[in-house]
Scaffold this motif. Structure first.
Motif, PDB file in Angstrom:
ATOM      1  N   ILE A 212       0.843  -1.208   0.000  1.00 21.54           N
ATOM      2  CA  ILE A 212       0.000   0.000   0.000  1.00 21.54           C
ATOM      3  C   ILE A 212       0.874   1.253   0.000  1.00 21.54           C
ATOM      4  CG2 ILE A 212      -1.630   1.357   1.392  1.00 21.54           C
ATOM      5  CD1 ILE A 212      -2.906  -0.939  -0.151  1.00 21.54           C
ATOM      6  N   ASN A 213       1.952   1.242   0.804  1.00 15.00           N
ATOM      7  CA  ASN A 213       2.847   2.400   0.862  1.00 15.00           C
ATOM      8  C   ASN A 213       3.613   2.614  -0.434  1.00 15.00           C
ATOM      9  OD1 ASN A 213       2.337   3.478   3.428  1.00 15.00           O
ATOM     10  ND2 ASN A 213       3.609   1.912   4.388  1.00 15.00           N
ATOM     11  N   LEU A 214       3.793   1.587  -1.223  1.00 17.53           N
ATOM     12  CA  LEU A 214       4.464   1.740  -2.505  1.00 17.53           C
ATOM     13  C   LEU A 214       3.505   2.145  -3.617  1.00 17.53           C
ATOM     14  CD1 LEU A 214       6.857  -1.341  -2.435  1.00 17.53           C
ATOM     15  CD2 LEU A 214       7.470   1.062  -2.168  1.00 17.53           C
ATOM     16  N   VAL A 215       2.293   1.626  -3.605  1.00 16.01           N
ATOM     17  CA  VAL A 215       1.337   1.852  -4.687  1.00 16.01           C
ATOM     18  C   VAL A 215       0.576   3.168  -4.520  1.00 16.01           C
ATOM     19  CG1 VAL A 215      -0.775   0.931  -5.734  1.00 16.01           C
ATOM     20  CG2 VAL A 215       1.108  -0.595  -5.187  1.00 16.01           C
ATOM     21  N   SER A 216       0.260   3.534  -3.320  1.00 14.42           N
ATOM     22  CA  SER A 216      -0.551   4.724  -3.062  1.00 14.42           C
ATOM     23  C   SER A 216       0.029   6.008  -3.656  1.00 14.42           C
ATOM     24  CB  SER A 216      -0.774   4.868  -1.564  1.00 14.42           C
ATOM     25  OG  SER A 216      -1.527   5.998  -1.271  1.00 14.42           O
ATOM     26  N   PRO A 217       1.312   6.310  -3.468  1.00 17.32           N
ATOM     27  CA  PRO A 217       1.852   7.542  -4.071  1.00 17.32           C
ATOM     28  C   PRO A 217       1.808   7.533  -5.596  1.00 17.32           C
ATOM     29  CG  PRO A 217       3.342   6.720  -2.394  1.00 17.32           C
ATOM     30  CD  PRO A 217       2.306   5.684  -2.590  1.00 17.32           C
ATOM     31  N   VAL A 218       1.995   6.377  -6.200  1.00 16.01           N
ATOM     32  CA  VAL A 218       1.952   6.293  -7.664  1.00 16.01           C
ATOM     33  C   VAL A 218       0.550   6.632  -8.162  1.00 16.01           C
ATOM     34  CG1 VAL A 218       2.192   4.736  -9.634  1.00 16.01           C
ATOM     35  CG2 VAL A 218       3.836   4.636  -7.748  1.00 16.01           C
ATOM     36  N   LEU A 219      -0.460   6.054  -7.512  1.00 14.34           N
ATOM     37  CA  LEU A 219      -1.842   6.338  -7.911  1.00 14.34           C
ATOM     38  C   LEU A 219      -2.207   7.795  -7.666  1.00 14.34           C
ATOM     39  CD1 LEU A 219      -3.629   3.131  -6.588  1.00 14.34           C
ATOM     40  CD2 LEU A 219      -2.945   3.662  -8.927  1.00 14.34           C
ATOM     41  N   ARG A 220      -1.738   8.357  -6.553  1.00 15.50           N
ATOM     42  CA  ARG A 220      -2.018   9.756  -6.246  1.00 15.50           C
ATOM     43  C   ARG A 220      -1.351  10.672  -7.274  1.00 15.50           C
ATOM     44  NH1 ARG A 220      -5.371  13.453  -4.983  1.00 15.50           N
ATOM     45  NH2 ARG A 220      -4.484  15.168  -3.818  1.00 15.50           N
ATOM     46  N   LYS A 221      -0.126  10.334  -7.700  1.00 15.52           N
ATOM     47  CA  LYS A 221       0.562  11.142  -8.701  1.00 15.52           C
ATOM     48  C   LYS A 221      -0.197  11.144 -10.015  1.00 15.52           C
ATOM     49  CE  LYS A 221       4.821  11.589 -11.295  1.00 15.52           C
ATOM     50  NZ  LYS A 221       6.105  10.993 -11.635  1.00 15.52           N
ATOM     51  N   LYS A 222      -0.690   9.973 -10.439  1.00 11.72           N
ATOM     52  CA  LYS A 222      -1.480   9.907 -11.672  1.00 11.72           C
ATOM     53  C   LYS A 222      -2.728  10.768 -11.566  1.00 11.72           C
ATOM     54  CE  LYS A 222      -0.104   5.352 -13.311  1.00 11.72           C
ATOM     55  NZ  LYS A 222      -0.579   4.006 -13.673  1.00 11.72           N
TER      56      LYS A 222
ATOM     57  N   LEU B 179      -3.193  13.435  -9.633  1.00 14.78           N
ATOM     58  CA  LEU B 179      -2.824  14.851  -9.639  1.00 14.78           C
ATOM     59  C   LEU B 179      -2.442  15.337 -11.030  1.00 14.78           C
ATOM     60  CD1 LEU B 179      -0.743  15.151  -6.355  1.00 14.78           C
ATOM     61  CD2 LEU B 179      -2.963  16.168  -6.839  1.00 14.78           C
ATOM     62  N   VAL B 180      -1.700  14.516 -11.780  1.00 14.73           N
ATOM     63  CA  VAL B 180      -1.296  14.905 -13.129  1.00 14.73           C
ATOM     64  C   VAL B 180      -2.524  15.065 -14.021  1.00 14.73           C
ATOM     65  CG1 VAL B 180      -0.113  14.089 -15.201  1.00 14.73           C
ATOM     66  CG2 VAL B 180       1.025  13.959 -12.989  1.00 14.73           C
ATOM     67  N   SER B 181      -3.458  14.127 -13.958  1.00 19.51           N
ATOM     68  CA  SER B 181      -4.659  14.254 -14.792  1.00 19.51           C
ATOM     69  C   SER B 181      -5.503  15.454 -14.368  1.00 19.51           C
ATOM     70  CB  SER B 181      -5.483  12.974 -14.744  1.00 19.51           C
ATOM     71  OG  SER B 181      -5.982  12.760 -13.450  1.00 19.51           O
ATOM     72  N   GLU B 182      -5.544  15.740 -13.084  1.00 21.92           N
ATOM     73  CA  GLU B 182      -6.282  16.917 -12.613  1.00 21.92           C
ATOM     74  C   GLU B 182      -5.627  18.203 -13.112  1.00 21.92           C
ATOM     75  OE1 GLU B 182      -7.031  18.978  -8.312  1.00 21.92           O
ATOM     76  OE2 GLU B 182      -7.291  16.797  -8.429  1.00 21.92           O
TER      77      GLU B 182
ATOM     78  N   LEU C  11      -5.425  22.892 -16.818  1.00 18.30           N
ATOM     79  CA  LEU C  11      -4.736  23.675 -17.846  1.00 18.30           C
ATOM     80  C   LEU C  11      -5.576  23.785 -19.115  1.00 18.30           C
ATOM     81  CD1 LEU C  11      -1.069  22.394 -17.442  1.00 18.30           C
ATOM     82  CD2 LEU C  11      -1.942  24.683 -16.949  1.00 18.30           C
ATOM     83  N   ARG C  12      -6.253  22.716 -19.493  1.00 19.94           N
ATOM     84  CA  ARG C  12      -7.118  22.765 -20.679  1.00 19.94           C
ATOM     85  C   ARG C  12      -8.268  23.747 -20.471  1.00 19.94           C
ATOM     86  NH1 ARG C  12      -7.474  16.322 -21.952  1.00 19.94           N
ATOM     87  NH2 ARG C  12      -5.412  16.135 -22.880  1.00 19.94           N
ATOM     88  N   ARG C  13      -8.866  23.738 -19.277  1.00 17.22           N
ATOM     89  CA  ARG C  13      -9.956  24.683 -18.996  1.00 17.22           C
ATOM     90  C   ARG C  13      -9.476  26.117 -19.059  1.00 17.22           C
ATOM     91  NH1 ARG C  13     -12.088  22.837 -13.485  1.00 17.22           N
ATOM     92  NH2 ARG C  13     -10.450  21.360 -13.713  1.00 17.22           N
TER      93      ARG C  13
END
Length: 59
Positions: free
Chosen positions: A32-42, A44-47, A52-54
């Motif tokens: 969980i500690n390894l996967v959670s930051p990766v998912l959060r980064k994805k 944040l990047v999509s957000e 930026l598009r808006r």
């Protein structure tokens, strides 16, 4: 500590359930500690891309 067989190793003189359960819980927490930051980064990047598009379309 030596064991006569693999089943004795798994049973660990009656403490096997607690030992292997603690290993499983520790492994789960590490994953969980390894996967959670990766998912959060994805997320944040999509957000940020959406934001930026808006802003680009608004100007």
């Amino acid at each position: 500590m030596s064991f006569d067989s693999f089943s004795d190793f798994l049973a660990m003189d009656g403490h096997g359930l607690y030992v292997w359960l603690s290993y499983a819980i520790a492994l789960f927490v590490i994953v969980i500690n390894l996967v959670s930051p990766v998912l959060r980064k994805k997320q944040l990047v999509s957000e940020l891309i959406r934001r930026l598009r808006r802003e680009k379309n608004a100007s």
